[in-house]
Design an enzyme around this catalytic site. Structure first.
Site, mmCIF file in Angstrom:
data_model
loop_
_atom_site.group_PDB
_atom_site.id
_atom_site.type_symbol
_atom_site.label_atom_id
_atom_site.label_comp_id
_atom_site.label_asym_id
_atom_site.label_seq_id
_atom_site.Cartn_x
_atom_site.Cartn_y
_atom_site.Cartn_z
ATOM 1 N N PRO A 40 0.823 -1.218 0.000
ATOM 2 C CA PRO A 40 0.000 0.000 0.000
ATOM 3 C C PRO A 40 0.859 1.271 0.000
ATOM 4 O O PRO A 40 1.467 1.601 0.998
ATOM 5 C CB PRO A 40 -0.818 -0.103 1.291
ATOM 6 C CG PRO A 40 -0.681 -1.517 1.739
ATOM 7 C CD PRO A 40 0.655 -1.972 1.224
ATOM 8 N N GLU A 41 0.930 1.931 -1.141
ATOM 9 C CA GLU A 41 1.584 3.237 -1.204
ATOM 10 C C GLU A 41 0.513 4.235 -1.609
ATOM 11 O O GLU A 41 -0.671 3.904 -1.634
ATOM 12 C CB GLU A 41 2.769 3.174 -2.160
ATOM 13 C CG GLU A 41 3.726 2.063 -1.726
ATOM 14 C CD GLU A 41 5.148 2.195 -2.247
ATOM 15 O OE1 GLU A 41 5.538 3.293 -2.657
ATOM 16 O OE2 GLU A 41 5.862 1.174 -2.223
ATOM 17 N N ARG B 215 12.444 -1.112 6.335
ATOM 18 C CA ARG B 215 12.768 -0.289 5.175
ATOM 19 C C ARG B 215 13.729 -1.033 4.256
ATOM 20 O O ARG B 215 14.936 -0.856 4.296
ATOM 21 C CB ARG B 215 13.364 1.042 5.630
ATOM 22 C CG ARG B 215 12.401 1.766 6.547
ATOM 23 C CD ARG B 215 12.678 3.236 6.607
ATOM 24 N NE ARG B 215 11.482 3.940 7.031
ATOM 25 C CZ ARG B 215 11.427 5.236 7.202
ATOM 26 N NH1 ARG B 215 12.489 5.982 6.987
ATOM 27 N NH2 ARG B 215 10.308 5.807 7.574
#
Ligand SMILES: [Zn+2]
Length: 284
Positions: A2-3, A262
């Site tokens: 989900p961006e 990340r």
């Protein structure tokens, strides 16, 4: 993943399913809203702000527990949620089987006469007066897919931290809102920039920001995220998710580095750790 584009799509799904409708029932399976009942509330609509979802409603329930947020009962309210890495909202017809995710991941259910919206594995679920939305999203930089997108302001915010590695700066939603790991990796590959280049040494920051906006906009309205122009499975990215596979451009093995959640993928040849890497800069 989900961006910004996925969250934008999700807002549209919720908006189409619920906007203008009166809620006939609600079920919150998160401790902070466990006793909240939104039955009777009318949904105004749903918008995305970066990776945040804001579902706006009026006239929340007259009866809610003492733990429910205080505020004007006749005023406007916002149900906030965040998908992070794994959340999702799905809309179903009444009676339709909920096939989105396992039932134990359900966090919110909102019902109208015509639709049921089910939120899975949502994060940061909160109900606040709409007037106080800024407390949740006011820190965000310009929204890449927002109606008020401001490229110059995004560049200014990025440039204000010249020593920050650009891979980190792109993920910082205070600079610009909507980029996650996938687009971070792909953008930097497309621009020939190493993720560890300090922002102050990125050759063309406005060009990078412009490409970020075009990449998210190109993916808006579909669920397959592609930076290569191909929607075929296995062909949608240059480097993201392609550890040890040959770079599509030069054949060098794509590398991966894990820094907590990340994850970074890059091509050490196309993205040398100094300015001047070759730029491709196409979306397809
Ligand atoms: Zn390469």
């Amino acid at each position: 993943m989900p961006e910004g584009d996925t969250v934008w799509n999700t807002a549209r799904v919720l908006d189409r399913a619920l906007a203008g409708r009166r809620l006939t029932g609600s079920d919150f399976r998160v401790p902070q809203l466990a006793t909240t009942d939104l039955t009777g509330a009318t949904v105004h609509g749903c918008v995305s702000r970066g990776k945040h979802l804001l579902l706006r409603l009026t006239s929340p329930p007259a009866e809610s527990s003492a733990e429910a947020p205080a505020g004007d009962r006749d005023g406007a309210w916002t149900l906030h949620s965040h998908l992070r890495m794994d959340g999702a909202w799905r809309a179903y017809a009444p009676g339709e089987r909920w096939t989105g995710r396992p039932a134990h991941l359900i966090r919110v259910v909102l019902r109208t006469a015509d639709a049921v919206a089910v939120g899975y594995h949502l994060h940061e679920v909160a109900l606040v007066p709409t007037a106080e939305e800024d407390a949740l999203v006011g820190h965000l930089g310009p929204d890449l897919l927002g109606p008020d997108w401001d490229a110059a302001e995004a560049v200014r915010r990025l440039a204000a931290g010249p020593t920050v590695p650009v891979g980190e700066a792109l993920l910082d939603q205070r600079n610009l809102a909507g980029v996650g790991n996938l687009y971070k990796c792909e953008l930097l590959f497309l621009r020939g920039v190493s993720p560890w280049t300090p922002v102050g040494e990125v050759p063309d920051l406005p060009g990078l920001v412009d490409l970020a906006q075009r990449l998210l906009a190109a993916n808006r309205g579909r669920w397959t995220q592609s930076s290569t122009g191909s929607l075929r499975r296995g062909e949608t990215s240059y480097v993201y998710g392609r550890r040890a596979q040959p770079c599509r451009r030069c054949g060098t093995a794509v590398r991966k580095r894990d820094l907590g959640d990340r994850v970074t993928y890059w091509c050490p040849t196309c993205q040398p750790e100094r300015p001047g890497g070759t730029q491709i800069d196409t979306i397809g």
